[in-house]
Enzyme design. Structure first.
Site, PDB file in Angstrom:
ATOM      1  N   ASP A  38      10.150  12.768  -5.646  1.00  0.00           N
ATOM      2  CA  ASP A  38       8.939  13.561  -5.733  1.00  0.00           C
ATOM      3  C   ASP A  38       8.053  12.895  -6.788  1.00  0.00           C
ATOM      4  O   ASP A  38       8.442  12.782  -7.944  1.00  0.00           O
ATOM      5  CB  ASP A  38       9.315  14.987  -6.172  1.00  0.00           C
ATOM      6  N   ASP A  43       3.133  14.863  -4.591  1.00  0.00           N
ATOM      7  CA  ASP A  43       2.714  16.225  -4.904  1.00  0.00           C
ATOM      8  C   ASP A  43       1.185  16.363  -4.817  1.00  0.00           C
ATOM      9  O   ASP A  43       0.456  15.499  -5.308  1.00  0.00           O
ATOM     10  CB  ASP A  43       3.190  16.526  -6.335  1.00  0.00           C
ATOM     11  N   GLU A  56       1.960  15.826   0.272  1.00  0.00           N
ATOM     12  CA  GLU A  56       1.875  17.291   0.328  1.00  0.00           C
ATOM     13  C   GLU A  56       0.402  17.661   0.467  1.00  0.00           C
ATOM     14  O   GLU A  56      -0.404  17.394  -0.437  1.00  0.00           O
ATOM     15  CB  GLU A  56       2.439  17.938  -0.933  1.00  0.00           C
ATOM     16  N   HIS A 116      10.130  24.824  -1.496  1.00  0.00           N
ATOM     17  CA  HIS A 116      10.344  25.569  -2.737  1.00  0.00           C
ATOM     18  C   HIS A 116       9.128  26.398  -3.175  1.00  0.00           C
ATOM     19  O   HIS A 116       9.179  27.049  -4.212  1.00  0.00           O
ATOM     20  CB  HIS A 116      10.728  24.583  -3.843  1.00  0.00           C
ATOM     21  N   ASP A 117       8.050  26.316  -2.413  1.00  0.00           N
ATOM     22  CA  ASP A 117       6.845  27.087  -2.754  1.00  0.00           C
ATOM     23  C   ASP A 117       6.615  28.256  -1.800  1.00  0.00           C
ATOM     24  O   ASP A 117       5.653  29.005  -1.975  1.00  0.00           O
ATOM     25  CB  ASP A 117       5.598  26.189  -2.694  1.00  0.00           C
TER      26      ASP A 117
HETATM   27  C1  GLC Z   1       3.083  21.412  -5.628  1.00  0.00           C
HETATM   28  C2  GLC Z   1       4.532  21.761  -5.831  1.00  0.00           C
HETATM   29  C3  GLC Z   1       4.628  23.032  -6.603  1.00  0.00           C
HETATM   30  C4  GLC Z   1       3.981  22.813  -7.949  1.00  0.00           C
HETATM   31  C5  GLC Z   1       2.554  22.325  -7.790  1.00  0.00           C
HETATM   32  C6  GLC Z   1       2.036  21.768  -9.062  1.00  0.00           C
HETATM   33  O1  GLC Z   1       2.437  22.346  -4.827  1.00  0.00           O
HETATM   34  O2  GLC Z   1       5.188  21.807  -4.609  1.00  0.00           O
HETATM   35  O3  GLC Z   1       5.944  23.470  -6.760  1.00  0.00           O
HETATM   36  O4  GLC Z   1       4.004  24.004  -8.685  1.00  0.00           O
HETATM   37  O5  GLC Z   1       2.449  21.278  -6.854  1.00  0.00           O
HETATM   38  O6  GLC Z   1       2.650  20.549  -9.338  1.00  0.00           O
END
Ligand code: GLC
Length: 531
Positions: free
Chosen positions: A101, A203, A266, A327-328
């Site tokens: 990541d 990310d 992402e 995880h979100d």
């Molecule tokens: C992404 C991650 C999330 C995090 C955010 C800030 O959306 O998946 O878990 O809180 O970025 O880094």
């Protein structure tokens, strides 16, 4: 595309590991790298091809590792670089790829770069972050909101300026318009590429570049009471700027120097913007994460339409992908219930494109309720009561039915939750379990190029039935999914030799099908071969 000209990340399945919650090897209640290494056998038996591991880099953990204080190390909580080297060596020995990541949009406020940047306006690293003067009234420079509530601007009294943080104030955004930032971050990528990682999930990649003029975001007409602050405005100035594509191309080129590595982005954007991230000449990310199944309402006609639109939007040479959870987000079994979660698994693993499975979804883990006093997620703490908390989907992996689920010998950092029968040991011994279904579907994908890389063809269906064909070479497989809790039937002209069921979500229907319309039991999906 044939199986022989496909890349590993096209024909394979990805499994997401949230390292805090996978397996704790040292009894501190928090998962770690050595824990992941010891449990790689689970991934092999499941039949996935790669593990994406959420951040384990040195971090104050304000956002559980998404606040990185050193891009080239391992947080002691998770182990050491030597543990990482052992993990990747073992993974490769087992034929598994490792995807890291990469969190380039922001650092921790404890990163040495930010500590230097906030020294003052003359700091050599001032321009590594996004500093702006106050608005004429002394308030924040514009109306941009933090994804975790409140203004995205934090005031620094010492220098009289604000810095921008799209997430927590402990997560200041880097200034990607600064070439020195780009160089430093490419170095970080190379650090891990040299150690053998097989790719990166990047990310919030659509956040990297912001409007050069820092204009306000327009109001969001859909915003109403009970919604988080981030919904107040449409994020059209603070994200998704055209200059981001050169940066992504640079990341891609950095990876390309190392051969067959994958770049995943992402991206939470509508489909027509999402597909722009393949790049105009496919020099963007290999896989712009496609979260449409997460947002979709669970109705066959709507899903059919959505899949078709996505298939048509993907540029020539681009490769699709599908995600049910991460995880979100709320867990799929919680959103749909146990029976439809099985249908969803069949959908995920038979659509055209790379599937990503979120750890625990292969067991049907529920969302685990977390009482307010045990809340960990900073977003939940900032905006309590709105249901935005991400802890319920981050509960520990379950390895057996013991009180601590075989996850830890200490106190787990989040509760284990109800339904102890949902665990690897119990489900591995049950030929009809959710785990058994995942293993069966992943094995089927590997055995049938039509599923792994074949074309997608929509089949006309009605009501709550979703049906499609996958075709490769001479092989045609037909998938029929019943998204309702009623019996349904589909009058699909049978092939000359009749239908043969390869797998049903019930794991109790294999072999030749009777003549006549196909009958689907409530919440049943089937994969059919011809003859
Ligand atoms: C992404 C991650 C999330 C995090 C955010 C800030 O959306 O998946 O878990 O809180 O970025 O880094």
């Amino acid at each position: 595309m044939g199986i022989d000209d496909s890349a590993w990340w096209q024909r394979g399945a990805i499994y997401q590991i949230y390292p805090r919650s996978f397996f704790d090897s040292n009894g501190d209640g928090i998962g770690d790298l050595d824990g992941i290494r010891r449990k790689l056998g689970h991934l092999v038996e499941l039949g996935v091809d790669a593990a994406w591991i959420s951040p384990f880099f040195p971090s104050p953990m304000a956002d559980f590792g998404y606040d990185v204080a050193d891009y080239c190390g391992v947080d002691p909580l998770f182990g050491t670089l030597a543990d990482f080297d052992a993990l990747i060596a073992e993974a490769h020995r087992l034929g598994l790829r490792i995807i890291l990541d990469f969190v380039p949009n922001h650092t921790s406020d404890q990163h040495p770069w930010f500590l230097e940047s906030r020294q003052g306006r003359e700091s050599a690293k001032r321009d590594w972050y996004i500093w702006r003067d106050p608005a004429p009234d002394g308030g924040p420079p514009n109306n941009w909101m933090s994804n975790f509530g409140g203004s995205a601007w934090a005031f620094d009294a010492a220098s009289g300026q604000y810095y921008y943080h799209a997430f927590l104030r402990e997560q200041p955004d880097l200034n990607w318009r600064n070439p020195a930032v780009q160089d430093a971050m490419m170095e970080a990528l190379r650090f891990w590429l040299e150690r053998g990682v097989d790719g990166f999930r990047v990310d919030v990649i659509w956040h990297l570049v912001k409007d050069a003029l820092f204009r306000d975001n327009p109001p969001n007409p859909g915003y109403g009471p009970g919604q988080p602050d981030i919904n107040r405005f449409q994020q059209i100035r603070s994200t998704d700027q055209p200059e981001v594509f050169d940066i992504i191309a640079r990341m891609r080129a950095t990876l390309a120097a190392y051969g067959d590595r994958v770049l995943i982005g992402e991206i939470y954007l509508p489909v027509e913007r999402l597909v722009a991230y393949y790049g105009e000449r496919l020099e963007g990310v290999h896989l712009p994460f496609n979260f449409q199944l997460i947002a979709a309402s669970w109705h066959a006609r709507g899903l059919d339409e959505m899949i078709d639109e996505y298939e048509r939007a993907i540029p020539e040479g681009g490769w699709p992908n599908w995600v049910l959870g991460n995880h979100d987000q709320k867990r799929i079994a919680g959103r749909l219930g146990a029976a439809q979660a099985r249908v969803a698994a069949m959908l995920l693993l038979t659509l055209r494109g790379t599937p990503t499975i979120y750890y625990g979804d292969e067991l049907g883990l529920p969302n685990v309720p977390v009482p307010p006093e045990l809340a960990q997620d900073p977003w939940e703490k900032n905006e309590p009561g709105l249901g935005v908390g991400r802890d319920p989907a981050r509960a520990p992996m379950r390895w057996n039915d013991s009180p601590r689920a075989g996850f830890t010998t200490g106190t787990p950092w989040l509760p284990i939750g109800p339904q102890p029968e949902l665990n690897v040991a119990t489900e591995a011994a049950d030929p009809r379990s959710m785990l058994a279904l995942h293993r069966r579907l992943l094995a089927l994908r590997r055995a049938h190029p039509a599923l792994a890389v074949g074309g997608y063809e929509r089949i006309e269906a009605e009501g709550d039935l979703l049906a499609y064909r996958r075709r490769e070479g001479g092989e045609v497989l037909t998938v029929v999914l019943n998204l309702s809790a009623r019996e349904e039937s589909l009058d699909l002209p049978a092939p000359a030799g009749g239908w043969r069921c390869l797998v049903s979500t019930g794991l109790d229907r294999e072999g030749p099908e009777p003549a006549g319309p196909l009958r689907l039991r409530p919440d049943e999906g089937v994969v059919l071969a011809e003859g």
